[in-house]
Design a protein around this motif. Structure first.
Motif, short mmCIF file in Angstrom:
data_model
loop_
_atom_site.label_atom_id
_atom_site.label_comp_id
_atom_site.label_asym_id
_atom_site.label_seq_id
_atom_site.Cartn_x
_atom_site.Cartn_y
_atom_site.Cartn_z
N VAL A 161 47.20 34.78 41.39
CA VAL A 161 47.47 35.16 42.98
C VAL A 161 48.68 35.41 43.51
N PHE A 162 48.73 36.50 44.34
CA PHE A 162 50.23 37.27 44.35
C PHE A 162 49.96 36.67 46.19
N PRO A 163 51.03 36.83 47.32
CA PRO A 163 51.15 37.53 48.33
C PRO A 163 50.58 38.97 48.12
N ALA A 164 49.55 38.92 49.56
CA ALA A 164 48.95 40.30 49.58
C ALA A 164 50.09 41.58 50.60
N TRP A 165 50.88 41.30 51.22
CA TRP A 165 52.19 41.99 50.74
C TRP A 165 52.41 43.62 49.70
N ILE A 166 52.89 43.01 48.86
CA ILE A 166 53.06 42.82 47.62
C ILE A 166 51.86 43.91 46.91
N ILE A 167 53.06 45.44 47.28
CA ILE A 167 52.45 46.33 46.28
C ILE A 167 52.45 46.65 44.68
N HIS A 168 51.52 47.26 44.63
CA HIS A 168 51.15 46.95 43.18
C HIS A 168 49.68 47.97 42.99
N ASN A 169 49.90 48.26 41.23
CA ASN A 169 48.88 49.12 40.70
C ASN A 169 48.34 48.67 39.85
N VAL A 170 47.33 49.56 39.43
CA VAL A 170 46.46 49.10 37.94
C VAL A 170 46.67 50.68 37.18
N LEU A 171 47.95 50.10 35.87
CA LEU A 171 47.70 51.53 35.29
C LEU A 171 46.29 52.09 34.33
N LYS A 172 46.83 53.18 34.42
CA LYS A 172 45.53 54.25 33.61
C LYS A 172 44.74 53.07 32.91
N GLN A 173 44.15 52.73 32.04
CA GLN A 173 42.79 52.14 30.94
C GLN A 173 42.62 52.74 29.93
N THR A 174 43.25 52.87 29.03
CA THR A 174 43.32 53.12 27.68
C THR A 174 42.48 52.65 26.57
N CYS A 175 42.28 51.43 26.65
CA CYS A 175 40.94 51.17 25.75
C CYS A 175 39.89 52.05 25.74
N ASN A 176 39.07 51.83 24.91
CA ASN A 176 38.12 52.81 24.97
C ASN A 176 36.54 51.89 25.39
N HIS A 177 37.00 50.33 25.90
CA HIS A 177 35.93 49.53 26.27
C HIS A 177 35.97 49.84 27.91
N ASP A 178 34.86 49.33 28.11
CA ASP A 178 34.99 48.64 29.57
C ASP A 178 36.09 47.08 30.03
N ARG A 179 36.94 47.62 31.52
CA ARG A 179 38.08 46.57 31.91
C ARG A 179 37.09 45.84 32.88
N ILE A 180 36.29 44.40 32.99
CA ILE A 180 35.58 44.23 34.13
C ILE A 180 36.45 43.51 34.91
N MET A 181 36.61 43.82 36.05
CA MET A 181 37.51 42.23 36.96
C MET A 181 37.34 42.07 38.28
N VAL A 182 37.58 40.74 38.79
CA VAL A 182 37.06 41.05 40.00
C VAL A 182 38.58 41.04 41.56
N ALA A 183 38.10 40.93 42.53
CA ALA A 183 39.07 41.23 43.67
C ALA A 183 39.50 40.46 44.75
N GLY A 184 40.00 40.39 45.29
CA GLY A 184 39.84 39.49 46.69
C GLY A 184 40.82 39.52 47.60
N ASN A 185 40.94 39.19 48.70
CA ASN A 185 41.44 39.08 50.04
C ASN A 185 41.27 37.72 50.81
N ILE A 186 42.36 37.09 51.05
CA ILE A 186 42.53 35.74 51.62
C ILE A 186 43.08 35.63 53.00
N ARG A 187 42.73 35.42 54.25
CA ARG A 187 43.15 35.81 55.33
C ARG A 187 43.32 34.05 55.95
#
Length: 196
Positions: A167-193
């Motif tokens: 959990v992090f402040p929503a104004w923080i710039i972020h990214n996800v690097l390229k997935q290098t593994c040969n299997h799926d990376r499954i996740m959930v994301a969301g925003n709190i207001r």
């Protein structure tokens, strides 16, 4: 070659940023809360994400398969994640305020998929929750420098683990690097207001 050097190759070029070209990156302290849950409904989340499939067709910052934006309105597994995110945000707010999860989605990163640098303003908090991944899967990155030969050197990097929430402040710039593994990376994301 180091693991960080390999990861740096997966960074998106600055030209693809949607941020103002006149913005200046600088270092400052901000809270990033990490908590792992052993009682998470991981298999339900995985099934719900895969059953929903790719709705967004890579038209968002997430360049991977992505569900609809409001999975928590129709799936109890997503509501479970949202409840935990609200608990963490409430514990870490500087003031007692009423909040709600505005949007919550799932994503499946296949090899080569990534997320462009972005933020979630005007939300207060953002969160990610890892459903099915390994600790070598693509990390969540909070870059602190843009013009550097080693872009990850000063960045904060968080590797996935099943059941881990960040959990992090929503104004923080972020990214996800390229997935290098040969299997799926499954996740959930969301925003709190802030509630009105």
């Amino acid at each position: 070659m180091s693991k960080l050097s390999d990861l740096a190759k997966g960074l998106t070029p600055k030209s693809s940023l949607r941020n103002n070209e006149n913005s200046i990156m600088f270092s400052q302290k901000y809270p990033v809360i990490v908590k792992t849950f052993d009682d998470a409904p991981l298999s339900d989340l995985r099934d719900d994400i895969l059953k929903c499939g790719d709705v967004q067709k890579q038209k968002t910052n997430v360049q991977a398969d992505m569900t609809n934006w409001f999975m928590h309105h129709t799936h109890s597994s997503f509501q479970w994640v949202c409840d935990r995110a609200i608990e963490i945000a409430s514990e870490n707010n500087p003031h007692k305020i009423n909040m709600f999860v505005y949007d919550c989605w799932g994503a499946v990163y296949k090899q080569g998929d990534f997320t462009k640098e972005h933020d979630h303003w005007p939300a207060l908090w953002s969160f990610v929750f890892y459903v099915d991944c390994c600790e070598d899967c693509a990390p969540l990155v909070f870059p602190t420098t843009l013009n550097n030969d080693d872009p990850l050197r000063h960045s904060k990097v968080f590797y996935p683990k099943n059941g881990k929430m960040i959990v992090f402040p929503a104004w923080i710039i972020h990214n996800v690097l390229k997935q290098t593994c040969n299997h799926d990376r499954i996740m959930v994301a969301g925003n709190i207001r802030l509630s009105k």
